[in-house]
Enzyme design. Structure first.
Site, mmCIF file in Angstrom:
data_model
loop_
_atom_site.group_PDB
_atom_site.id
_atom_site.type_symbol
_atom_site.label_atom_id
_atom_site.label_comp_id
_atom_site.label_asym_id
_atom_site.label_seq_id
_atom_site.Cartn_x
_atom_site.Cartn_y
_atom_site.Cartn_z
ATOM 1 N N CYS A 1 1.362 -0.942 0.076
ATOM 2 C CA CYS A 1 0.204 0.104 -0.021
ATOM 3 C C CYS A 1 1.166 1.165 0.185
ATOM 4 O O CYS A 1 1.571 1.279 0.981
ATOM 5 C CB CYS A 1 -1.189 -0.104 1.186
ATOM 6 S SG CYS A 1 -1.756 1.707 1.303
ATOM 7 N N CYS B 1 -5.322 6.050 -2.556
ATOM 8 C CA CYS B 1 -4.811 4.226 -2.799
ATOM 9 C C CYS B 1 -3.970 4.617 -3.961
ATOM 10 O O CYS B 1 -3.543 5.010 -4.718
ATOM 11 C CB CYS B 1 -6.173 3.163 -3.283
ATOM 12 S SG CYS B 1 -4.854 1.492 -3.482
#
Length: 256
Positions: free
Chosen positions: A77, A201
């Site tokens: 991430c 994201c």
């Protein structure tokens, strides 16, 4: 451990928020998926997109154990990388550059002009399917050029229907959307494990940035994206891709 108060930090990058604990203070690994589901629940708990346990190996080396809000694991991430790098440097005695070991490989994060630059560990074009492209930027993203409103239920349904491109296994992919309005590019990701849009994201921004640069070769090697949670820059240099943006430590506390 479960009977004691456990210290946690709440951090965010571009609106993508995470609960962070340190190895040795966190619950046992067998319990972490359950803790992720409990602690990340909005309104009824602390609330977050993910739960991380950090293990400091040295002043420049950090490992993480990463869980989505539904208890599933995630390899990588980009936003969490920026957020934990800020936490590592400002609270845990870490130094730039930070070598972060994730499930998707080792990534390097540097502080550049008070922003955090994440060298993404994997960035590959996987396949073209239907009207979109599948990219792997640490985790897979099925990317579409499509105008969106994250509150539009029809857009959410589109993402649900495209969570499982044919070229991937049964875990499927995140679905990322981008479009251009005047001279600005907008992007968003519908994240697996969250099963909804998030404010940002990092791996999705990288996938959208690469998709835009692939379709618009006149843009050169960098692109600025407006995410619902803020702006990030994607820069491509030879075979490396960098995600650049800020991060914030929101607060710290203790939980039973």
């Amino acid at each position: 451990k479960e009977e004691k108060e456990m210290k946690f930090y709440k951090v965010q990058a571009s609106g993508n928020d995470f609960i962070v604990m340190l190895e040795g203070e966190a619950p046992d690994k067998s319990r972490r998926a359950d803790y992720a589901k409990k602690l990340c629940e909005r309104k009824l708990s602390i609330g977050a997109d993910g739960f991380l346990v950090l293990d400091k190996k040295s002043d420049n080396d950090l490992h993480w154990d990463f869980y989505n809000s539904d208890g599933s694991t995630a390899e990588m991430c980009g936003n969490a990388s920026r957020a934990v790098a800020k936490l590592f440097i400002e609270k845990l005695g870490g130094k730039s550059p930070v070598n972060l070991t994730t499930g998707g490989g080792i990534t390097e994060i540097e502080v550049v002009n008070q922003l955090y630059s994440v060298k993404m560990p994997i960035c590959q074009f996987v396949a073209e399917e239907s009207q979109g492209n599948v990219w792997n930027t640490g985790v897979p993203h099925y990317v579409f050029e499509k105008k969106f409103d994250i509150k539009d239920e029809a857009i959410k349904e589109f993402c649900r229907e495209n969570r499982f491109p044919n070229c991937l296994n049964d875990k499927g992919a995140n679905v990322s959307l981008w479009y251009k309005k005047q001279d600005q590019f907008f992007a968003v990701s519908f994240e697996r494990g969250v099963e909804d849009f998030t404010l940002a994201c990092g791996t999705g921004a990288a996938a959208c940035g690469l998709d835009i640069l692939k379709r618009h070769s006149d843009l050169g090697d960098s692109i600025r994206l407006q995410l619902p949670g803020g702006q990030v820059n994607i820069r491509k240099t030879n075979d490396s891709v960098y995600l650049i943006g800020d991060a914030e430590i929101i607060f710290e506390g203790k939980v039973d």
